[in-house]
Motif scaffolding. Structure first.
Motif, PDB file in Angstrom:
ATOM      1  N   THR A  65      37.651  43.260  39.262  1.00 32.92           N
ATOM      2  CA  THR A  65      38.582  42.341  39.923  1.00 32.92           C
ATOM      3  C   THR A  65      39.513  41.705  38.896  1.00 32.92           C
ATOM      4  OG1 THR A  65      36.965  40.536  39.772  1.00 32.92           O
ATOM      5  CG2 THR A  65      37.017  41.810  41.830  1.00 32.92           C
ATOM      6  N   SER A  66      40.568  41.082  39.418  1.00 33.37           N
ATOM      7  CA  SER A  66      41.600  40.512  38.555  1.00 33.37           C
ATOM      8  C   SER A  66      42.100  39.210  39.143  1.00 33.37           C
ATOM      9  CB  SER A  66      42.760  41.506  38.415  1.00 33.37           C
ATOM     10  OG  SER A  66      43.923  40.894  37.913  1.00 33.37           O
ATOM     11  N   HIS A  67      42.759  38.405  38.303  1.00 31.52           N
ATOM     12  CA  HIS A  67      43.392  37.182  38.796  1.00 31.52           C
ATOM     13  C   HIS A  67      44.408  37.473  39.894  1.00 31.52           C
ATOM     14  CE1 HIS A  67      41.365  34.451  36.335  1.00 31.52           C
ATOM     15  NE2 HIS A  67      42.251  34.207  35.381  1.00 31.52           N
ATOM     16  N   THR A  68      45.030  38.646  39.863  1.00 31.11           N
ATOM     17  CA  THR A  68      46.018  38.975  40.893  1.00 31.11           C
ATOM     18  C   THR A  68      45.388  39.112  42.274  1.00 31.11           C
ATOM     19  OG1 THR A  68      45.794  41.352  40.427  1.00 31.11           O
ATOM     20  CG2 THR A  68      47.539  40.163  39.262  1.00 31.11           C
ATOM     21  N   ASP A  69      44.052  39.168  42.347  1.00 28.45           N
ATOM     22  CA  ASP A  69      43.359  39.338  43.628  1.00 28.45           C
ATOM     23  C   ASP A  69      43.117  38.011  44.343  1.00 28.45           C
ATOM     24  OD1 ASP A  69      43.254  41.980  42.874  1.00 28.45           O
ATOM     25  OD2 ASP A  69      41.188  41.869  42.148  1.00 28.45           O
TER      26      ASP A  69
END
Length: 583
Positions: free
Chosen positions: A485-489
């Protein structure tokens, strides 16, 4: 006598080939300018008259210089080496045809990826893992026979008419014009760079092989430029070559939402992925056991601004400078501020909201205190505000921006985590409720190595970009999530599950829904203005710079040799890279 005649004949033939080469170079300068004018329809077109004039000056100056330089390096030496004029002209025609075709292809590459041709991009076009792309790009080689025919016709015509062409004097004036345009291109850019005139500096990468001159060091040494003030301005307002953004791509439409939870978002700059453990932060770890933990979560960059870009915009870090320059608001904060949602917003920081993205873009419509406080005082201020909101029974969004002091050794860092453990557990216990969505993460991690500024810009080890992500919400199951997962999620999750947005995620973010626990991603992206860093599920990293060059690192951050880049993966990244830049 025969040798003298032969020597004179050689000199005459060579002189004629050189003279023809000048006209052939001029012809190809016109070709390059004509093809290069397509960039005007691709770039972020400047809105000032001076910016528009600069584009045309640089168009003439840049391509006239590039073509003439190629003539001097390749065709001019051939005038002496290749004795047969037909062979000489044939080689020149082939080189010119290849050059014009590559320039045409570059315009399309730049249109799609905001990159110019490089070895990696070229391999991607001619030998991609997805075969349909190769067939698509073959279309742009279709004009090659037409270009070749035009080159051959001009080659023959100009050779036959060379004596009459040599009597033309206007070519010298055209040459002077091109020299003046080239000189003006670099002088004007140097001035614009020194005095931060963005309508011109944003055109730095318009053309391939473009490296405009700067004169900052010269101006600094002579007292015309304050280096510290200049650096502060760039930090606050973004880099000079930042592009305009089209964000969101379409107006967002919201349906009435059945839920309206309070939202508490806490970011701790410097909180590493391995900090949430019984040995280092026992209280927070115990609370996290009753929440949703994302164990393989990455920030969008190695600096606070880059990480905040992912959290508040759902965009990768290569948009940070553009968000600063254009003062682009966050769709999350805009929705929270909308009368339709009527959220009360409270924001708190222990370092006076130092990251420039806060004042310039994210909370530009809010009054932010510049006063620095201890983390304990900041948490107490938030809890007091939270109590007021609870008494008034109003839905609220509370944001805490906390920081771990930089420059600590492992022992000092452990002590800082111990204090932070007490503060975060205190905050957690007081705000935790059935109607509260609590999010704890970090803008970036923490490193102990001594790195200079240049080294740090290229440093993307796990300790700086892998960070905790803990979510406490009744709508999510308790447990540890292993997926990448990423901060953009985060933004897509909030916009979808809290605000019930009807638009597809691609209209306002580059991530996926963090709260969709069934979805899987094969890669996420971190970076900064210089690097795109692809992180795959096994921890392998591919670092791509702005010119399409790449480096490979294994999961331990050891550099690896790689002769076969994953072209399909790079294609996905390139397609996503420029989707929110204005075209």
């Amino acid at each position: 006598m025969f040798q003298i005649k032969n020597g004179k004949q050689y000199r005459d033939e060579t002189s004629r080939k050189i003279s023809w080469g000048h006209w052939f170079a001029f012809f190809n300068i016109l070709w390059a300018i004509a093809i290069g004018s397509r960039y005007a329809f691709i770039i972020d077109w400047p809105h000032t008259l001076s910016g528009k004039l600069y584009f045309f000056i640089s168009l003439f100056g840049h391509f006239s210089f590039i073509i003439f330089a190629i003539y001097l390096l390749l065709i001019f030496p051939l005038s002496f080496v290749v004795k047969n004029h037909r062979t000489f002209r044939g080689i020149s025609v082939i080189l010119a045809t290849i050059g014009c075709t590559l320039l045409l292809v570059d315009t399309e590459v730049f249109s799609r990826f905001h990159l110019h041709l490089s070895s990696v991009v070229w391999n991607l076009l001619v030998n991609p893992e997805k075969g349909e792309l190769s067939r698509t790009w073959q279309i742009f080689f279709a004009p090659m026979p037409i270009i070749l025919l035009a080159q051959m016709l001009f080659s023959r015509w100009s050779w036959e008419k060379l004596r009459s062409l040599e009597r033309q004097r206007w070519l010298k004036f055209v040459g002077v014009f091109f020299v003046c345009a080239f000189t003006a291109t670099h002088l004007v850019y140097a001035w614009s760079d020194a005095f931060i005139y963005r309508p011109i500096t944003m055109q730095k990468s318009n053309f391939p092989l473009s490296y405009p001159m700067t004169a900052r060091s010269f101006l600094e040494s002579h007292g015309f430029l304050d280096k510290n003030q200049y650096s502060r301005t760039l930090e606050q307002e973004g880099r000079l070559d930042a592009l305009k953004v089209d964000y969101p791509q379409h107006e967002l439409v919201f349906a009435k939402s059945a839920v309206k939870p309070n939202i508490v978002l806490v970011t701790v700059s410097g909180l590493r992925y391995d900090s949430i453990s019984v040995e280092k932060m026992p209280k927070l770890t115990a609370l996290a056991e009753h929440s949703t933990q994302y164990l393989n979560h990455y920030s969008t960059g190695n600096q606070d601004n880059n990480g905040l870009t992912g959290i508040f915009y759902g965009l990768n870090a290569n948009y940070t400078e553009s968000l600063l320059t254009n003062q682009t608001p966050s769709v999350l904060i805009e929705r929270l501020s909308d009368k339709a949602t009527n959220y009360q917003i409270g924001v708190f920081s222990d370092n006076g909201f130092k990251p420039s993205l806060f004042r310039q873009s994210i909370f530009s419509q809010h009054k932010l205190s510049r006063k620095k406080k201890t983390s304990a005082t900041t948490v107490d201020d938030f809890l007091q505000w939270h109590s007021t909101m609870a008494l008034q029974n109003k839905a609220y969004f509370g944001y805490l921006d906390l920081h771990i002091e930089e420059g600590l050794n492992p022992t000092g860092y452990a002590l800082a985590l111990n204090k932070l453990d007490d503060l975060l557990s205190k905050l957690w216990q007081q705000v935790d409720s059935e109607n509260t969505l609590l999010i704890l993460t970090a803008a970036k991690g923490y490193y102990f190595d001594e790195l200079n500024e240049r080294q740090y810009r290229s440093y993307f080890a796990k300790d700086i970009i892998q960070v905790p992500m803990i979510v406490r919400w009744h709508a999510l199951p308790i447990g540890k999530i292993e997926k990448l997962t990423s901060h953009t999620d985060l933004l897509p999750a909030l916009m979808t599950h809290v605000f019930n947005v009807q638009n597809p995620v691609s209209d306002y973010a580059q991530g996926t829904d963090l709260f969709d626990l069934n979805g899987n991603r094969s890669w996420v992206l971190a970076g900064n203005y210089r690097w795109n860093v692809i992180i795959t599920t096994d921890g392998t990293q591919y670092h791509l710079d702005r010119h399409g060059n790449y480096q490979k690192y294994d999961r331990t951050y050891e550099k690896q040799s790689s002769n076969s880049p994953p072209l399909g993966l790079f294609l996905d990244v390139f397609n996503q890279h420029g989707m929110f830049f204005e075209k």
